[in-house]
Design an enzyme around this catalytic site. Sequence first.
Site, PDB file in Angstrom:
ATOM      1  N   HIS A 262      23.121  -8.611  10.906  1.00  0.00           N
ATOM      2  CA  HIS A 262      23.398  -9.329   9.642  1.00  0.00           C
ATOM      3  C   HIS A 262      24.916  -9.507   9.576  1.00  0.00           C
ATOM      4  O   HIS A 262      25.502 -10.132  10.452  1.00  0.00           O
ATOM      5  CB  HIS A 262      22.787  -8.491   8.509  1.00  0.00           C
ATOM      6  CG  HIS A 262      22.727  -9.149   7.178  1.00  0.00           C
ATOM      7  ND1 HIS A 262      22.989 -10.470   6.962  1.00  0.00           N
ATOM      8  CD2 HIS A 262      22.396  -8.635   5.947  1.00  0.00           C
ATOM      9  CE1 HIS A 262      22.837 -10.753   5.671  1.00  0.00           C
ATOM     10  NE2 HIS A 262      22.477  -9.655   5.030  1.00  0.00           N
ATOM     11  N   HIS A 301      19.565 -17.815  14.075  1.00  0.00           N
ATOM     12  CA  HIS A 301      19.413 -17.532  12.650  1.00  0.00           C
ATOM     13  C   HIS A 301      17.940 -17.644  12.299  1.00  0.00           C
ATOM     14  O   HIS A 301      17.224 -18.465  12.870  1.00  0.00           O
ATOM     15  CB  HIS A 301      20.225 -18.537  11.822  1.00  0.00           C
ATOM     16  CG  HIS A 301      20.451 -18.089  10.427  1.00  0.00           C
ATOM     17  ND1 HIS A 301      19.533 -18.302   9.425  1.00  0.00           N
ATOM     18  CD2 HIS A 301      21.484 -17.406   9.868  1.00  0.00           C
ATOM     19  CE1 HIS A 301      20.000 -17.773   8.307  1.00  0.00           C
ATOM     20  NE2 HIS A 301      21.167 -17.216   8.543  1.00  0.00           N
ATOM     21  N   ASP A 357      28.949 -16.385  11.800  1.00  0.00           N
ATOM     22  CA  ASP A 357      29.755 -15.290  12.344  1.00  0.00           C
ATOM     23  C   ASP A 357      30.424 -15.618  13.668  1.00  0.00           C
ATOM     24  O   ASP A 357      31.238 -14.835  14.162  1.00  0.00           O
ATOM     25  CB  ASP A 357      28.882 -14.036  12.529  1.00  0.00           C
ATOM     26  CG  ASP A 357      28.466 -13.455  11.199  1.00  0.00           C
ATOM     27  OD1 ASP A 357      29.323 -13.407  10.303  1.00  0.00           O
ATOM     28  OD2 ASP A 357      27.292 -13.081  11.053  1.00  0.00           O
TER      29      ASP A 357
HETATM   30  N1  CMC Z   1      20.869 -14.394  21.795  1.00  0.00           N
HETATM   31  C1  CMC Z   1      19.842 -14.487  22.660  1.00  0.00           C
HETATM   32  N2  CMC Z   1      18.570 -14.693  22.319  1.00  0.00           N
HETATM   33  C2  CMC Z   1      18.306 -14.795  21.028  1.00  0.00           C
HETATM   34  C3  CMC Z   1      19.313 -14.709  20.045  1.00  0.00           C
HETATM   35  C4  CMC Z   1      20.637 -14.505  20.474  1.00  0.00           C
HETATM   36  N3  CMC Z   1      21.636 -14.411  19.585  1.00  0.00           N
HETATM   37  N4  CMC Z   1      18.764 -14.846  18.812  1.00  0.00           N
HETATM   38  C5  CMC Z   1      17.456 -15.009  19.021  1.00  0.00           C
HETATM   39  N5  CMC Z   1      17.179 -14.994  20.351  1.00  0.00           N
HETATM   40  C6  CMC Z   1      15.867 -15.209  20.990  1.00  0.00           C
HETATM   41  C7  CMC Z   1      14.999 -13.967  20.877  1.00  0.00           C
HETATM   42  O1  CMC Z   1      15.152 -13.128  21.986  1.00  0.00           O
HETATM   43  C8  CMC Z   1      13.619 -14.598  20.816  1.00  0.00           C
HETATM   44  O2  CMC Z   1      13.272 -14.988  22.123  1.00  0.00           O
HETATM   45  P1  CMC Z   1      11.733 -14.839  22.624  1.00  0.00           P
HETATM   46  O3  CMC Z   1      10.960 -15.795  21.763  1.00  0.00           O
HETATM   47  O4  CMC Z   1      11.768 -15.204  24.060  1.00  0.00           O
HETATM   48  O5  CMC Z   1      11.355 -13.409  22.377  1.00  0.00           O
HETATM   49  C9  CMC Z   1      13.844 -15.876  20.012  1.00  0.00           C
HETATM   50  O6  CMC Z   1      15.207 -16.241  20.258  1.00  0.00           O
HETATM   51  C10 CMC Z   1      13.620 -15.723  18.520  1.00  0.00           C
HETATM   52  O7  CMC Z   1      14.426 -14.633  18.065  1.00  0.00           O
HETATM   53  P2  CMC Z   1      14.043 -13.655  16.887  1.00  0.00           P
HETATM   54  O8  CMC Z   1      14.727 -12.363  17.093  1.00  0.00           O
HETATM   55  O9  CMC Z   1      12.539 -13.646  16.731  1.00  0.00           O
HETATM   56  O10 CMC Z   1      14.643 -14.428  15.653  1.00  0.00           O
HETATM   57  P3  CMC Z   1      14.927 -13.803  14.231  1.00  0.00           P
HETATM   58  O11 CMC Z   1      14.779 -14.919  13.269  1.00  0.00           O
HETATM   59  O12 CMC Z   1      14.100 -12.591  14.002  1.00  0.00           O
HETATM   60  O13 CMC Z   1      16.435 -13.313  14.344  1.00  0.00           O
HETATM   61  C11 CMC Z   1      18.784 -13.215  14.224  1.00  0.00           C
HETATM   62  C12 CMC Z   1      17.517 -13.963  13.774  1.00  0.00           C
HETATM   63  C13 CMC Z   1      19.983 -13.767  13.483  1.00  0.00           C
HETATM   64  C14 CMC Z   1      18.635 -11.726  13.853  1.00  0.00           C
HETATM   65  C15 CMC Z   1      18.938 -13.382  15.749  1.00  0.00           C
HETATM   66  O14 CMC Z   1      19.087 -14.748  16.067  1.00  0.00           O
HETATM   67  C16 CMC Z   1      20.095 -12.566  16.311  1.00  0.00           C
HETATM   68  O15 CMC Z   1      19.919 -11.379  16.611  1.00  0.00           O
HETATM   69  N6  CMC Z   1      21.330 -13.183  16.448  1.00  0.00           N
HETATM   70  C17 CMC Z   1      22.473 -12.449  16.905  1.00  0.00           C
HETATM   71  C18 CMC Z   1      23.074 -11.661  15.742  1.00  0.00           C
HETATM   72  C19 CMC Z   1      23.793 -12.575  14.780  1.00  0.00           C
HETATM   73  O16 CMC Z   1      24.580 -13.434  15.138  1.00  0.00           O
HETATM   74  N7  CMC Z   1      23.539 -12.340  13.472  1.00  0.00           N
HETATM   75  C20 CMC Z   1      24.195 -13.090  12.396  1.00  0.00           C
HETATM   76  C21 CMC Z   1      23.226 -13.950  11.653  1.00  0.00           C
HETATM   77  S1  CMC Z   1      24.007 -15.110  10.525  1.00  0.00           S
HETATM   78  C22 CMC Z   1      24.802 -14.189   9.339  1.00  0.00           C
HETATM   79  C23 CMC Z   1      23.978 -13.171   8.638  1.00  0.00           C
HETATM   80  O17 CMC Z   1      22.767 -13.293   8.438  1.00  0.00           O
HETATM   81  O18 CMC Z   1      24.556 -12.180   8.209  1.00  0.00           O
END
Ligand code: CMC
Length: 423
Positions: A262, A301, A357
């Site tokens: 987050h 996201h 971010d």
């Molecule tokens: N790098 C590589 N792969 C990713 C990433 C990433 N940053 N984000 C998602 N994926 C992949 C994930 O592995 C999954 O692949 P598969 O379908 O093959 O298993 C797919 O994309 C969907 O990901 P998810 O984890 O199911 O998506 P989510 O909606 O649960 O997670 C997130 C959203 C923001 C937690 C995630 O994209 C992430 O961990 N990003 C990196 C951390 C980040 O930058 N966070 C800041 C978010 S914006 C500001 C805030 O909210 O505070």
Amino acid sequence: MAETITITDDRTGQTVTVPIEGGVFPASAIRSLDPSLFVYDPAYMQTASCKSAITYLDGDNGILRYRGYPIEQLAEKSTFLEVAYLLLHGELPTAEQLSVWHHDVTHHTFIHENMRKRFVDGFHYDAHPMGMFVSALAALGTFYDGAKDIDDPESRHRQILRLIAKTPTIAAMCYRFSVGLPFNYPNNDLSFPANFLSMMWKVGDEYVLDPVLEKAMDVLFILHADHEQNCGTTAMRVVGSSNADPYSSAAAAASALYGPLHGGANEAVVRMLNDIGSIDNVPAFIQSVKDGQGRLMGFGHRVYKNYDPRATIIKQTAYDVFEVTGKNPLLDIALKLEEVALQDPYFIDRKLYPNVDFYSGLIYQAMGFPVEMFTVLFAIPRTAGWLAHWQELLSDNEQKISRPRQWYVGPETRDYVPMSSRV
Ligand code: CMC
């Protein structure tokens, strides 16, 4: 024709038809079929937990609006304090309303001396500023008798003013403690961002702030002020739903924000860029992400499946800041990462774009903030959003204490086993 959905319980043949409004139908439809039937929805992926009139987010089209106003217009033309007023009151202030609001916030910036001398001084010398900030929010509530009078609109307003006004003071105090510098008191003649930067950086009586940096700080505050039902705001609402005071609720929200998935992602991005070290290492790093060895921080996201509009504004702001501070050497690595990722089928197929971010940490670093302060910088303006949601929650007659149900998958009943018989 009105849109409806009809659900049939195949066990009984009973059906129920309910309206779909704004892409949502009420879960009470399920309850009317069978009160002991629940929807399994981990991480609330498909659940709207409230009605809200504060922030509109269209993730497919990269749109973000506060109370209907596009984020791009607010970032360009407004100020953080005006935006905070807008989030909390629903409308932009008149000149007179803004002047009163400005006066009231700037005259609540001081904190009780015990907060600094007794509370903050008790932390270990290398305590993480975000851990200090979270604890300080909860502690702050203990200084105000009225904190618990959440049903009194006048008291509620006073706590809101205090929290918005004092978070920069607390943030700067945590930083100054962590580097062993004396605390700077607020200067109520300065703008909201200038006062914060002065409390952060002033040494002796001298502090000259470049207006580009003052504006950049304000823009970053505006962009982070709210983002509808994210993890931190949901924590604020869940804790607030038990009628906890707003300081305790905000501490819970800040704790949620602290996590690297987050608000902690901005810190993780800079650490990641440092680890990559050079643009030559970018392809290998991208490959390691695709191989499942960690994530590309600052990408992806839950809601945005397009470029995060805040990332576009931040990228531009970064260039403005670098004109003053000199370019952050990590920028080239970030640009290369973005270029490579946006052409790679792994990221394209999963609709992973830079989020808020990805570039914000580069600006913070160029302005002199240590990485440990990045999430604190996010929490200062987000406090306004948390409070807007808290206020909305308390005036929403459809809300009750948050209490989801579970799908129990543990053992059936069994008899206690004496120690002598356990294997
Ligand atoms: N790098 C590589 N792969 C990713 C990433 C990433 N940053 N984000 C998602 N994926 C992949 C994930 O592995 C999954 O692949 P598969 O379908 O093959 O298993 C797919 O994309 C969907 O990901 P998810 O984890 O199911 O998506 P989510 O909606 O649960 O997670 C997130 C959203 C923001 C937690 C995630 O994209 C992430 O961990 N990003 C990196 C951390 C980040 O930058 N966070 C800041 C978010 S914006 C500001 C805030 O909210 O505070």
